[in-house]
Scaffold this motif. Structure first.
Motif, short mmCIF file in Angstrom:
data_model
loop_
_atom_site.label_atom_id
_atom_site.label_comp_id
_atom_site.label_asym_id
_atom_site.label_seq_id
_atom_site.Cartn_x
_atom_site.Cartn_y
_atom_site.Cartn_z
N UNK A 261 1.48 -1.38 0.08
CA UNK A 261 0.29 0.06 -0.11
C UNK A 261 0.56 1.11 -0.02
N UNK A 262 2.06 1.29 0.23
CA UNK A 262 3.10 2.53 0.07
C UNK A 262 3.63 2.88 -1.31
N UNK A 263 3.84 2.06 -2.14
CA UNK A 263 4.20 2.24 -3.20
C UNK A 263 5.96 1.74 -3.57
N UNK A 264 6.60 1.22 -2.43
CA UNK A 264 7.77 1.61 -2.81
C UNK A 264 8.14 0.51 -3.64
N UNK A 265 9.49 0.62 -3.99
CA UNK A 265 9.74 0.09 -4.96
C UNK A 265 10.78 -0.76 -4.37
N UNK A 266 11.22 -2.21 -5.58
CA UNK A 266 12.02 -3.22 -5.28
C UNK A 266 13.12 -2.84 -4.86
N UNK A 267 13.70 -1.26 -5.40
CA UNK A 267 15.08 -1.25 -5.12
C UNK A 267 15.31 -0.65 -3.98
N UNK A 268 14.39 0.38 -3.83
CA UNK A 268 14.41 0.69 -2.53
C UNK A 268 14.27 -0.58 -1.30
N UNK A 269 13.44 -1.32 -1.60
CA UNK A 269 12.87 -2.69 -0.88
C UNK A 269 14.39 -3.39 -0.62
N UNK A 270 15.24 -3.22 -1.52
CA UNK A 270 17.34 -4.14 -1.46
C UNK A 270 17.33 -3.47 -0.66
N UNK A 271 17.06 -1.69 -0.40
CA UNK A 271 18.00 -1.53 0.51
C UNK A 271 18.08 -1.72 1.76
N UNK A 272 16.78 -2.44 2.75
CA UNK A 272 16.56 -3.24 3.77
C UNK A 272 17.29 -4.98 3.52
N UNK A 273 16.72 -5.25 2.47
CA UNK A 273 16.65 -6.69 2.10
C UNK A 273 18.09 -6.91 2.79
N UNK A 274 19.13 -6.20 2.85
CA UNK A 274 20.73 -6.74 3.19
C UNK A 274 20.86 -7.35 4.22
#
Length: 393
Positions: free
Chosen positions: A55-68
């Protein structure tokens, strides 16, 4: 289940009219253990983070910053294994007390999902559920969001007419939770003293998840002024004080050790005010005070999940090493028998509708409500959605 005259949707008869505390005993068919969830492999990480941020529209490239953070640990969050262990420990304690109450476990953001758990309960004929959410404090993300999840799941599964879900009160100051932090803090401070650190050079940092200031100010009932950080901050401060009182009672020589509340895991934009101070920023300031040794207590968390392993065991300990401060991260409740017994105490309290005056509470803020009050813990960004276990909105 037709409930046209009830104040609390999806509630059992004992809580449907909206009184702050259950006023008559209630039989439950099952206990719903509600968790946050976490990935269990590298391929799960981004889909899991999409669920968390839906629901927040966060792109995967930004999610990858947390994914690490997760990828550092092989893509596996420890939280699911911890909830399996907690489920088993609760089942054992229920059996020890002779309580015939099956435990169904479901997560908000990863398998097993809450919808699976509620369906399993209904298929087994267990229609009146009491939920325990693995989050002790009041805020949107730690209480109301779980209540909205319960409502959503009941509607999406088509079970809203046959299944009810009540929620155990926020347990931040139940002795079973509070006491589980005490021993490891006392032991850390005693170890510092044995290593030659003076009392004035020690500090306890009680750490919890930061949240936006706007959300903090809306945490808890709207008719009570809890201060600038709302009920969320007030509850943490009260619990930290109660923990340190217990530490001092066990070892009076530690009564003058200073402590403070700090925050971690901020994830919002820099322009948005969040609760402060950040733990790493605070650690950098301590040598000038001067502080030589710190015990970091994850008072906002019930187990050693990712925010503990990464933000504390990695980042905070590295920050302490950089400025030459000795640091120990102390224990979370996990499956401490004191904590597990406290959970089952809360189950029995709700079943028996114990009078509030007779309920266990370690701070003046408790015991908290069985039924959340109107407009409690609003989501500033999305407003109020239908929620179980509380008076609308």
């Amino acid at each position: 289940m037709d409930q046209p005259t009830t104040a609390v949707p999806y509630a059992s008869p004992a809580s449907a009219q909206g009184a702050p505390f259950a006023e008559r005993p209630q039989k439950y068919d099952g206990l719903l253990l509600a968790g946050f969830g976490g990935p269990e492999g590298q391929d799960d990480v981004i889909p899991f983070l999409r669920n968390v941020t839906r629901g927040r529209g966060i792109p995967d490239e930004r999610l990858e910053e947390v994914a690490h953070h997760y990828r550092h640990f092989g893509g596996v969050s420890p939280i699911n294994a911890q909830n399996r262990a907690l489920k088993a420990a609760i089942e054992e304690e229920l059996a020890r007390r002779g309580l015939d109450l099956p435990v169904y476990w479901g997560n908000r953001n990863w398998a097993p999902y809450l919808s699976e758990a509620v369906r399993d309960a209904a298929d087994a004929g267990d229609h009146r559920l009491l939920a325990f959410a693995t989050s002790a404090y009041s805020s949107f993300s730690s209480c109301r969001q779980y209540r909205e999840d319960f409502a959503r799941v009941l509607e999406e599964t088509g079970l809203s007419e046959t299944v009810t879900i009540d929620k155990i009160r926020q347990f931040f100051d139940h002795p079973g939770f509070v006491d589980s932090f005490v021993d490891s803090i006392r032991e850390a401070l005693q170890r510092f003293r044995e290593e030659g650190v003076g009392i004035a050079q020690m500090r306890v940092l009680f750490s919890t998840h930061s949240i936006p200031v706007d959300d903090a100010q809306r945490s808890g009932p709207r008719d009570t002024d809890f201060g600038p950080g709302g009920a969320y901050e007030a509850q943490h401060l009260a619990v930290a004080a109660a923990v340190m009182e217990r530490v001092s009672a066990q070892d009076p020589t530690l009564q003058d050790v200073a402590w403070e509340l700090v925050y971690q895991s901020r994830s919002g934009p820099a322009s948005q005010p969040w609760l402060e101070p950040d733990i790493c920023d605070r650690i950098a300031q301590l040598p000038a005070e001067p502080v030589e040794a710190i015990a970091i207590s994850p008072i906002g968390f019930v187990s050693d999940h990712m925010e503990v392993l990464w933000d504390l065991d990695t980042e905070a300990l590295e920050a302490a090493a950089e400025v030459g401060v000795r640091a120990v991260r102390t224990a979370t409740p996990g499956v401490d028998p004191v904590y597990v017994a406290g959970i089952v105490d809360l189950v029995q309290e709700r079943i028996a509708a114990v009078d509030p005056a007779d309920r266990a509470a370690a701070t003046p803020l408790g015991p908290w409500f069985d039924v959340c009050r109107p407009a409690c813990c609003e989501n500033v960004r999305a407003g109020f959605k239908p929620a179980a276990a509380g008076i609308a909105p």
